[in-house]
Motif scaffolding. Structure first.
Motif, mmCIF file in Angstrom:
data_model
loop_
_atom_site.group_PDB
_atom_site.id
_atom_site.type_symbol
_atom_site.label_atom_id
_atom_site.label_comp_id
_atom_site.label_asym_id
_atom_site.label_seq_id
_atom_site.Cartn_x
_atom_site.Cartn_y
_atom_site.Cartn_z
ATOM 1 N N LYS A 1 49.067 43.353 43.239
ATOM 2 C CA LYS A 1 48.096 42.769 42.310
ATOM 3 C C LYS A 1 47.338 41.622 42.981
ATOM 4 C CE LYS A 1 47.577 40.509 37.900
ATOM 5 N NZ LYS A 1 48.178 39.987 36.699
ATOM 6 N N THR A 2 48.046 40.749 43.662
ATOM 7 C CA THR A 2 47.419 39.603 44.329
ATOM 8 C C THR A 2 46.429 40.060 45.389
ATOM 9 O OG1 THR A 2 49.383 38.258 43.906
ATOM 10 C CG2 THR A 2 47.885 37.494 45.640
ATOM 11 N N ALA A 3 46.812 41.063 46.174
ATOM 12 C CA ALA A 3 45.918 41.576 47.227
ATOM 13 C C ALA A 3 44.651 42.165 46.615
ATOM 14 C CB ALA A 3 46.655 42.620 48.069
ATOM 15 N N MET A 4 44.802 42.902 45.518
ATOM 16 C CA MET A 4 43.629 43.515 44.878
ATOM 17 C C MET A 4 42.761 42.468 44.194
ATOM 18 S SD MET A 4 44.927 47.237 43.521
ATOM 19 C CE MET A 4 46.326 46.682 42.585
ATOM 20 N N GLY B 1 19.272 43.435 34.730
ATOM 21 C CA GLY B 1 20.524 43.139 35.424
ATOM 22 C C GLY B 1 21.569 42.499 34.531
ATOM 23 N N GLN B 2 21.176 42.182 33.295
ATOM 24 C CA GLN B 2 22.091 41.481 32.394
ATOM 25 C C GLN B 2 23.358 42.309 32.120
ATOM 26 O OE1 GLN B 2 20.769 40.823 28.352
ATOM 27 N NE2 GLN B 2 22.005 38.980 28.174
ATOM 28 N N TYR B 3 23.198 43.586 31.799
ATOM 29 C CA TYR B 3 24.361 44.414 31.477
ATOM 30 C C TYR B 3 25.309 44.510 32.670
ATOM 31 C CZ TYR B 3 27.332 48.050 29.680
ATOM 32 O OH TYR B 3 28.434 48.744 29.255
ATOM 33 N N GLN B 4 24.760 44.798 33.843
ATOM 34 C CA GLN B 4 25.612 44.936 35.017
ATOM 35 C C GLN B 4 26.286 43.623 35.396
ATOM 36 O OE1 GLN B 4 23.901 46.957 38.348
ATOM 37 N NE2 GLN B 4 23.376 48.768 37.170
ATOM 38 N N ASN B 5 25.667 42.496 35.073
ATOM 39 C CA ASN B 5 26.277 41.205 35.389
ATOM 40 C C ASN B 5 27.517 40.922 34.551
ATOM 41 O OD1 ASN B 5 24.480 40.595 37.421
ATOM 42 N ND2 ASN B 5 23.082 39.501 36.075
ATOM 43 N N PHE B 6 27.701 41.646 33.457
ATOM 44 C CA PHE B 6 28.868 41.440 32.610
ATOM 45 C C PHE B 6 30.012 42.402 32.933
ATOM 46 C CE2 PHE B 6 26.104 38.738 30.259
ATOM 47 C CZ PHE B 6 26.926 37.888 29.534
ATOM 48 N N VAL B 7 29.851 43.239 33.936
ATOM 49 C CA VAL B 7 30.946 44.125 34.342
ATOM 50 C C VAL B 7 32.048 43.263 34.944
ATOM 51 C CG1 VAL B 7 31.641 45.950 35.937
ATOM 52 C CG2 VAL B 7 29.465 46.133 34.718
ATOM 53 N N ASP B 8 33.292 43.524 34.531
ATOM 54 C CA ASP B 8 34.430 42.775 35.040
ATOM 55 C C ASP B 8 35.602 43.730 35.237
ATOM 56 O OD1 ASP B 8 35.883 40.619 35.958
ATOM 57 O OD2 ASP B 8 36.230 39.744 33.987
ATOM 58 N N VAL B 9 36.603 43.265 35.953
ATOM 59 C CA VAL B 9 37.769 44.076 36.261
ATOM 60 C C VAL B 9 39.025 43.298 35.899
ATOM 61 C CG1 VAL B 9 39.070 45.157 38.147
ATOM 62 C CG2 VAL B 9 36.596 45.212 38.173
ATOM 63 N N ILE B 10 39.957 43.995 35.266
ATOM 64 C CA ILE B 10 41.284 43.441 34.999
ATOM 65 C C ILE B 10 42.249 44.256 35.846
ATOM 66 C CG2 ILE B 10 43.066 43.037 33.266
ATOM 67 C CD1 ILE B 10 40.769 43.040 31.174
ATOM 68 N N ILE B 11 43.001 43.563 36.690
ATOM 69 C CA ILE B 11 43.879 44.248 37.633
ATOM 70 C C ILE B 11 45.336 44.054 37.237
ATOM 71 C CG2 ILE B 11 44.660 44.289 40.039
ATOM 72 C CD1 ILE B 11 41.788 43.576 40.839
ATOM 73 N N HIS B 12 46.025 45.169 37.098
ATOM 74 C CA HIS B 12 47.475 45.204 36.916
ATOM 75 C C HIS B 12 48.018 45.922 38.145
ATOM 76 C CE1 HIS B 12 47.221 43.854 32.756
ATOM 77 N NE2 HIS B 12 46.201 44.694 32.604
ATOM 78 N N GLN C 1 37.136 56.436 45.438
ATOM 79 C CA GLN C 1 36.833 55.033 45.742
ATOM 80 C C GLN C 1 38.029 54.135 45.432
ATOM 81 O OE1 GLN C 1 33.341 54.912 43.232
ATOM 82 N NE2 GLN C 1 31.986 54.711 45.006
ATOM 83 N N GLY C 2 38.715 54.400 44.330
ATOM 84 C CA GLY C 2 39.899 53.622 43.968
ATOM 85 C C GLY C 2 41.011 53.803 44.994
ATOM 86 N N TYR C 3 41.198 55.028 45.447
ATOM 87 C CA TYR C 3 42.207 55.323 46.455
ATOM 88 C C TYR C 3 41.883 54.595 47.757
ATOM 89 C CZ TYR C 3 45.248 58.019 49.560
ATOM 90 O OH TYR C 3 46.183 58.382 50.483
ATOM 91 N N GLN C 4 40.624 54.646 48.171
ATOM 92 C CA GLN C 4 40.220 53.966 49.406
ATOM 93 C C GLN C 4 40.397 52.459 49.277
ATOM 94 O OE1 GLN C 4 39.385 55.444 52.416
ATOM 95 N NE2 GLN C 4 39.695 53.339 53.069
ATOM 96 N N PHE C 5 40.095 51.922 48.106
ATOM 97 C CA PHE C 5 40.283 50.493 47.857
ATOM 98 C C PHE C 5 41.748 50.119 48.061
ATOM 99 C CE2 PHE C 5 41.206 46.967 44.950
ATOM 100 C CZ PHE C 5 40.320 46.017 45.424
ATOM 101 N N GLN C 6 42.655 50.947 47.540
ATOM 102 C CA GLN C 6 44.082 50.675 47.716
ATOM 103 C C GLN C 6 44.488 50.788 49.185
ATOM 104 O OE1 GLN C 6 45.825 53.405 44.919
ATOM 105 N NE2 GLN C 6 45.869 51.859 43.304
ATOM 106 N N LEU C 7 43.969 51.789 49.879
ATOM 107 C CA LEU C 7 44.283 51.931 51.310
ATOM 108 C C LEU C 7 43.817 50.710 52.100
ATOM 109 C CD1 LEU C 7 43.525 55.657 52.216
ATOM 110 C CD2 LEU C 7 45.754 54.543 52.013
ATOM 111 N N LYS D 1 46.284 47.973 52.208
ATOM 112 C CA LYS D 1 47.578 48.298 52.805
ATOM 113 C C LYS D 1 48.007 47.325 53.919
ATOM 114 C CE LYS D 1 49.863 52.545 54.248
ATOM 115 N NZ LYS D 1 49.628 53.954 54.555
ATOM 116 N N PRO D 2 47.138 46.940 54.860
ATOM 117 C CA PRO D 2 47.590 46.033 55.933
ATOM 118 C C PRO D 2 48.116 44.693 55.407
ATOM 119 C CG PRO D 2 45.500 47.047 56.534
ATOM 120 C CD PRO D 2 45.761 47.409 55.101
ATOM 121 N N GLU D 3 47.420 44.112 54.435
ATOM 122 C CA GLU D 3 47.872 42.828 53.889
ATOM 123 C C GLU D 3 49.203 42.984 53.162
ATOM 124 O OE1 GLU D 3 46.635 39.398 50.653
ATOM 125 O OE2 GLU D 3 45.084 40.760 51.375
ATOM 126 N N ILE D 4 49.329 44.052 52.392
ATOM 127 C CA ILE D 4 50.568 44.296 51.646
ATOM 128 C C ILE D 4 51.718 44.554 52.619
ATOM 129 C CG2 ILE D 4 51.702 45.901 50.052
ATOM 130 C CD1 ILE D 4 48.872 46.192 48.701
#
Length: 157
Positions: free
Chosen positions: A31-34, A89-100, A133-139, A142-145
């Protein structure tokens, strides 16, 4: 898994305890790495939208009004005539991510009439990144984890 040999040998019991500690800590380490790279996920979602793609890589709805479609493709040819959810750009500026540790949620907290209309039409299919894209993000994490896990195993908590 490659363990670095240190000058000080440890007992098998200590090694087992350290491996168990690393296993317990893995979800928080992930979670911290992501979290550190959260902006990259948001930008990936925006890039997909600018190409007129949803979170599964499918085309968003096409513009029904030909004049508006021409206007939108003139300011963003990458959308190919499909919704990109961006004029100001207003709508896209409100995109956010919650990471578990095991799940990543995309959200948009913009509160206005247009946002409510979009959510009623699209649900959340436009928020997120493709599985690839999500899989690549996790890969990419990997080095930090791996480094943190090996540090726990080799040196203790």
């Amino acid at each position: 898994l490659y363990l670095e040999m240190s000058e000080k040998l440890i007992s098998p019991i200590t090694l087992l305890k350290r491996i168990q500690a690393a296993k317990r800590m893995l979800p928080e380490i992930m979670k911290t790495a992501m979290e550190k790279r959260k902006k990259e996920l948001i930008n990936l979602n925006k890039e997909n939208l600018m190409q007129g793609k949803d979170s599964e890589g499918n085309d968003m709805p096409s513009y029904k009004d030909p004049e508006y479609a021409n206007f939108k493709t003139s300011i963003n040819p990458d959308n190919r005539g499909f919704w990109d959810l961006r004029v100001t750009g207003q709508y896209q500026n409100f995109v956010d991510v919650i990471i578990h540790p095991a799940v990543i949620f995309f959200k948009n907290d913009l509160q206005n009439e247009k946002a409510e209309w979009l959510h009623s039409k699209l649900g959340t299919r436009h928020l997120g990144v493709t599985e690839e894209q999500g899989y690549q993000f996790q890969l990419d994490n990997k080095p930090e984890i791996r480094k943190k896990i090996l540090d726990i195993i080799n040196n203790g908590v």
